[in-house]
Write a protein that holds these residues in place. Structure first.
Motif, PDB file in Angstrom:
ATOM      1  N   ARG A   2       0.783  -1.330   0.016  1.00 34.50           N
ATOM      2  CA  ARG A   2      -0.058  -0.043   0.082  1.00 34.50           C
ATOM      3  C   ARG A   2       0.708   1.133  -0.049  1.00 34.50           C
ATOM      4  NH1 ARG A   2      -3.561   0.678   4.434  1.00 34.50           N
ATOM      5  NH2 ARG A   2      -2.527  -0.918   5.658  1.00 34.50           N
ATOM      6  N   LEU A   3       1.750   1.233   0.784  1.00 32.61           N
ATOM      7  CA  LEU A   3       2.640   2.485   0.855  1.00 32.61           C
ATOM      8  C   LEU A   3       3.321   2.574  -0.412  1.00 32.61           C
ATOM      9  CD1 LEU A   3       3.892   4.885   2.391  1.00 32.61           C
ATOM     10  CD2 LEU A   3       5.518   3.256   3.498  1.00 32.61           C
ATOM     11  N   GLY A   4       3.887   1.512  -0.774  1.00 33.01           N
ATOM     12  CA  GLY A   4       4.699   1.511  -1.912  1.00 33.01           C
ATOM     13  C   GLY A   4       3.945   2.035  -3.210  1.00 33.01           C
ATOM     14  N   SER A   5       2.927   1.624  -3.439  1.00 33.82           N
ATOM     15  CA  SER A   5       1.892   1.903  -4.748  1.00 33.82           C
ATOM     16  C   SER A   5       1.456   3.373  -4.489  1.00 33.82           C
ATOM     17  CB  SER A   5       0.916   1.179  -4.719  1.00 33.82           C
ATOM     18  OG  SER A   5      -0.086   1.056  -3.386  1.00 33.82           O
ATOM     19  N   VAL A   6       1.331   3.739  -3.134  1.00 34.44           N
ATOM     20  CA  VAL A   6       0.739   5.256  -3.163  1.00 34.44           C
ATOM     21  C   VAL A   6       1.882   6.236  -3.492  1.00 34.44           C
ATOM     22  CG1 VAL A   6       0.854   5.588  -0.686  1.00 34.44           C
ATOM     23  CG2 VAL A   6      -0.953   6.832  -1.865  1.00 34.44           C
ATOM     24  N   ILE A   7       2.963   6.042  -3.104  1.00 33.73           N
ATOM     25  CA  ILE A   7       4.286   6.839  -3.338  1.00 33.73           C
ATOM     26  C   ILE A   7       4.501   6.658  -4.769  1.00 33.73           C
ATOM     27  CG2 ILE A   7       6.778   6.834  -3.091  1.00 33.73           C
ATOM     28  CD1 ILE A   7       6.765   6.028  -0.418  1.00 33.73           C
ATOM     29  N   TRP A  45      17.394  -2.074   6.102  1.00 30.13           N
ATOM     30  CA  TRP A  45      18.003  -0.949   5.585  1.00 30.13           C
ATOM     31  C   TRP A  45      19.077  -1.142   4.655  1.00 30.13           C
ATOM     32  CZ3 TRP A  45      22.782   1.132   6.204  1.00 30.13           C
ATOM     33  CH2 TRP A  45      23.213   0.585   7.774  1.00 30.13           C
ATOM     34  N   HIS A  46      19.844  -2.153   4.819  1.00 27.77           N
ATOM     35  CA  HIS A  46      21.101  -2.302   4.346  1.00 27.77           C
ATOM     36  C   HIS A  46      21.058  -3.579   3.565  1.00 27.77           C
ATOM     37  CE1 HIS A  46      23.017  -5.321   7.413  1.00 27.77           C
ATOM     38  NE2 HIS A  46      21.540  -5.368   7.448  1.00 27.77           N
ATOM     39  N   SER A  47      20.111  -4.411   3.254  1.00 25.10           N
ATOM     40  CA  SER A  47      20.263  -5.778   2.981  1.00 25.10           C
ATOM     41  C   SER A  47      19.834  -6.130   1.523  1.00 25.10           C
ATOM     42  CB  SER A  47      19.524  -6.802   4.045  1.00 25.10           C
ATOM     43  OG  SER A  47      17.998  -6.751   3.572  1.00 25.10           O
ATOM     44  N   SER A  48      20.167  -7.023   0.897  1.00 21.37           N
ATOM     45  CA  SER A  48      19.731  -7.676  -0.393  1.00 21.37           C
ATOM     46  C   SER A  48      18.293  -7.702  -0.261  1.00 21.37           C
ATOM     47  CB  SER A  48      20.540  -8.908  -0.702  1.00 21.37           C
ATOM     48  OG  SER A  48      19.854 -10.082   0.265  1.00 21.37           O
ATOM     49  N   GLY A  49      17.700  -8.198   0.820  1.00 20.08           N
ATOM     50  CA  GLY A  49      16.135  -8.570   0.878  1.00 20.08           C
ATOM     51  C   GLY A  49      15.289  -7.318   0.405  1.00 20.08           C
ATOM     52  N   ILE A  50      16.155  -6.161   0.432  1.00 26.04           N
ATOM     53  CA  ILE A  50      14.885  -4.730  -0.187  1.00 26.04           C
ATOM     54  C   ILE A  50      14.722  -5.159  -1.598  1.00 26.04           C
ATOM     55  CG2 ILE A  50      15.442  -2.240  -0.917  1.00 26.04           C
ATOM     56  CD1 ILE A  50      16.391  -1.662   1.882  1.00 26.04           C
ATOM     57  N   THR A  51      15.547  -5.529  -2.432  1.00 21.04           N
ATOM     58  CA  THR A  51      15.348  -5.781  -3.707  1.00 21.04           C
ATOM     59  C   THR A  51      14.185  -6.498  -3.780  1.00 21.04           C
ATOM     60  OG1 THR A  51      17.661  -5.572  -4.216  1.00 21.04           O
ATOM     61  CG2 THR A  51      16.452  -6.286  -6.082  1.00 21.04           C
ATOM     62  N   THR A  52      14.112  -7.819  -3.346  1.00 18.81           N
ATOM     63  CA  THR A  52      13.173  -8.492  -3.466  1.00 18.81           C
ATOM     64  C   THR A  52      11.953  -8.204  -3.032  1.00 18.81           C
ATOM     65  OG1 THR A  52      14.697 -10.587  -3.271  1.00 18.81           O
ATOM     66  CG2 THR A  52      12.277 -11.158  -3.156  1.00 18.81           C
ATOM     67  N   SER A  53      11.813  -7.696  -1.927  1.00 17.40           N
ATOM     68  CA  SER A  53      10.769  -7.152  -1.155  1.00 17.40           C
ATOM     69  C   SER A  53       9.964  -6.167  -1.890  1.00 17.40           C
ATOM     70  CB  SER A  53      10.932  -6.809   0.334  1.00 17.40           C
ATOM     71  OG  SER A  53      11.816  -5.796   0.435  1.00 17.40           O
ATOM     72  N   VAL A  54      10.764  -5.047  -2.296  1.00 21.48           N
ATOM     73  CA  VAL A  54      10.343  -3.907  -2.928  1.00 21.48           C
ATOM     74  C   VAL A  54       9.770  -4.266  -4.378  1.00 21.48           C
ATOM     75  CG1 VAL A  54      10.777  -1.682  -4.198  1.00 21.48           C
ATOM     76  CG2 VAL A  54      11.676  -2.350  -1.903  1.00 21.48           C
ATOM     77  N   ILE A  55      10.207  -4.921  -5.141  1.00 22.13           N
ATOM     78  CA  ILE A  55       9.643  -5.595  -6.331  1.00 22.13           C
ATOM     79  C   ILE A  55       8.407  -6.332  -6.176  1.00 22.13           C
ATOM     80  CG2 ILE A  55       9.852  -7.138  -8.417  1.00 22.13           C
ATOM     81  CD1 ILE A  55      12.913  -6.265  -8.399  1.00 22.13           C
ATOM     82  N   ARG A  67       2.355  -6.423  -6.390  1.00 21.66           N
ATOM     83  CA  ARG A  67       0.970  -6.524  -5.885  1.00 21.66           C
ATOM     84  C   ARG A  67       0.278  -5.290  -5.838  1.00 21.66           C
ATOM     85  NH1 ARG A  67       4.297  -9.094  -2.171  1.00 21.66           N
ATOM     86  NH2 ARG A  67       4.067  -7.400  -0.717  1.00 21.66           N
ATOM     87  N   GLY A  68       0.992  -4.082  -5.379  1.00 20.50           N
ATOM     88  CA  GLY A  68       0.155  -2.717  -4.880  1.00 20.50           C
ATOM     89  C   GLY A  68      -0.387  -2.344  -6.336  1.00 20.50           C
ATOM     90  N   LEU A  69       0.705  -2.349  -7.441  1.00 21.74           N
ATOM     91  CA  LEU A  69       0.367  -1.435  -8.714  1.00 21.74           C
ATOM     92  C   LEU A  69      -0.447  -2.170  -9.432  1.00 21.74           C
ATOM     93  CD1 LEU A  69       3.910  -0.013  -9.215  1.00 21.74           C
ATOM     94  CD2 LEU A  69       1.860   1.148  -8.310  1.00 21.74           C
ATOM     95  N   LYS A  70      -0.516  -3.586  -9.533  1.00 17.23           N
ATOM     96  CA  LYS A  70      -1.448  -4.297 -10.333  1.00 17.23           C
ATOM     97  C   LYS A  70      -2.820  -3.820 -10.788  1.00 17.23           C
ATOM     98  CE  LYS A  70      -2.521  -9.162 -11.842  1.00 17.23           C
ATOM     99  NZ  LYS A  70      -2.562 -10.525 -11.556  1.00 17.23           N
ATOM    100  N   PRO A  71      -3.571  -3.580  -9.619  1.00 21.91           N
ATOM    101  CA  PRO A  71      -4.872  -3.060  -9.613  1.00 21.91           C
ATOM    102  C   PRO A  71      -4.994  -1.665 -10.403  1.00 21.91           C
ATOM    103  CG  PRO A  71      -4.630  -3.918  -7.335  1.00 21.91           C
ATOM    104  CD  PRO A  71      -3.260  -3.869  -8.194  1.00 21.91           C
ATOM    105  N   LEU A  72      -3.929  -1.008 -10.322  1.00 21.69           N
ATOM    106  CA  LEU A  72      -3.974   0.383 -10.955  1.00 21.69           C
ATOM    107  C   LEU A  72      -3.249   0.409 -12.443  1.00 21.69           C
ATOM    108  CD1 LEU A  72      -2.663   1.935  -7.623  1.00 21.69           C
ATOM    109  CD2 LEU A  72      -4.939   2.088  -8.506  1.00 21.69           C
TER     110      LEU A  72
END
Length: 426
Positions: A27-32, A66-76, A81-86
């Protein structure tokens, strides 16, 4: 011609995003993203996603490590998920992902192209070439496992993909951007992130043009057996002088192995600017919102950091750790995710974006003022040290609905009572 914009060390982290955080990230990622598209357009969002420092800061503000490789997977994953309906409204589509999802990217692009009118087969070919370049043409010891493809209705795109070096415990993220892309095999990356893990064979470097041509000619004229014989006859390579190194020296962001946020990880004056702007502009610009139960000064502080993600210049994202101070981290670093603040931040942004759609841009303008005020005030303002800021957040964590993978945070009173009860049982 696009250029690499920098590099960074990304400690390799495993694990999953808990559902309570994953849903909020979407929700936060898609609204940004909606707000950026409304104010600056789709191509600007693609440019942001192609900027490795911004991408890391974007993930940090969403409550990831904040520093890890997990940001890439989780953000994508969150944006998919968040942008698909839009997608039809925004004209933006997110394809690919991790593992099997990455291999379905060409089919997704072909399907979307048939619906919206761009050449899906050509973009599918681009997707395959991007993956092939970073897995074969750039041999740097990192095996690709993630491929995210962001594409607009007019066929402009950004690719973010990541490889891992399991032995070294590191990940490397590669950013591609279609804007100005003249060649897939000569200096095509928008950016590469990752620690130098030794000698790198980079056949996409502009200086490798003759090597690419020679390899094709050798394979065509002499066959693979001759190539094997030539390789066997090679002597150990001599050291390469600085001026002949195959990789250009570029600015890079070093993401440390330590999980806690330390003073050296944060540009303190920028933090103080955001805090001062929230205290100064918040009561003026958010007077209506501050009367709503649950929305207070802490939410406006979070919004001040979100405002920088929306409006900040590239140089503002040299310290991604600072953005974790908005909504904490799932592993309780620098503090547990303040879910009440997180939810109210989403609600304010959602309201601002929805009002802007009907021509009432006052709330988006108020958020923009938070960013400009932060930059103005950081030149002269002072505030708490990072250690003091984090200590206060942890002290009030239960009040803010603090939650991490370890569970809900307890208030100081509840913690004392539970300790006393445990001692009585003993």
């Amino acid at each position: 011609m696009t250029k690499r914009s920098g590099s960074a060390d990304l400690p390799l982290h495993y694990g999953r995003v808990p559902p309570w955080l994953g849903e909020r990230m979407a929700r936060l990622g898609s609204v940004i993203c909606e707000a950026i598209i409304q104010q600056y357009g789709r191509d600007e969002l693609l440019r942001r996603l192609a900027h490795p420092f911004w991408f890391q800061s974007f993930g940090a503000i969403m409550g990831m490590d904040w520093h890890s490789s997990g940001i890439t997977t989780s953000v994508i994953g969150a944006l998919k998920r968040g942008l698909k309906p839009l997608a039809s409204e925004l004209g933006l589509h997110v394809c690919g992902g991790r593992g099997n999802h990455s291999r379905r990217t060409p089919a997704e692009l072909d399907e979307i192209g048939a619906k919206v009118g761009f050449d899906g087969k050509a973009l599918a070919r681009a997707s395959r070439l991007v993956a092939k370049v970073d897995s074969a043409a750039v041999q740097d010891g990192f095996d690709l496992y993630l491929h995210g493809f962001f594409v607009t209705d007019d066929g402009h795109w950004t690719v973010v993909q990541q490889g891992m070096n399991g032995d070294g415990g590191l990940a490397r993220r590669y950013h591609w951007h279609s804007e100005g892309l003249g060649s897939f095999v000569e200096a095509p990356h928008a950016a590469i992130e990752g620690r130098n893990a030794g000698s790198i064979v980079n056949l996409t470097d502009a200086r490798a043009d003759r090597a690419r041509e020679a390899q094709v000619a050798m394979l065509r004229d002499q066959g693979p057996d001759r190539i094997v014989r030539e390789l066997a006859a090679l002597q150990p390579a001599r050291p390469i002088s600085d001026q002949n190194k195959p990789q250009l020296v570029l600015p890079h962001l070093v993401m440390p192995a330590h999980h806690d946020v330390r003073p050296e990880d944060v540009v303190t004056r920028r933090l103080h600017g955001a805090l001062a702007a929230a205290a100064d502009r918040g009561p003026q610009d958010f007077s209506e919102l501050l009367l709503v139960p649950g929305i207070g000064a802490r939410t406006v502080r979070s919004l001040a950091m979100v405002a920088e993600v929306l409006h900040g210049a590239p140089c503002r994202f040299s310290d991604p750790a600072r953005f974790s101070l908005a909504n904490g981290g799932k592993d309780r670093q620098p503090f547990a995710v303040p879910t009440k603040v997180y939810d109210q931040t989403i609600a304010v942004l959602r309201s601002a974006v929805d009002r802007a759609k009907i021509g009432q841009g006052d709330r988006l303008a108020a958020i923009a003022r938070l960013d400009s005020e932060s930059r103005r005030l950081e030149r002269s303002t002072t505030g708490p040290t990072l250690i003091e800021y984090v200590a206060e957040e942890r002290r009030r964590s239960a009040e803010y609905g603090g939650r991490s993978v370890f569970g809900w945070e307890e208030s100081e009173t509840a913690h004392v009572e539970s300790v006393s009860a445990a001692r009585r049982r003993v």
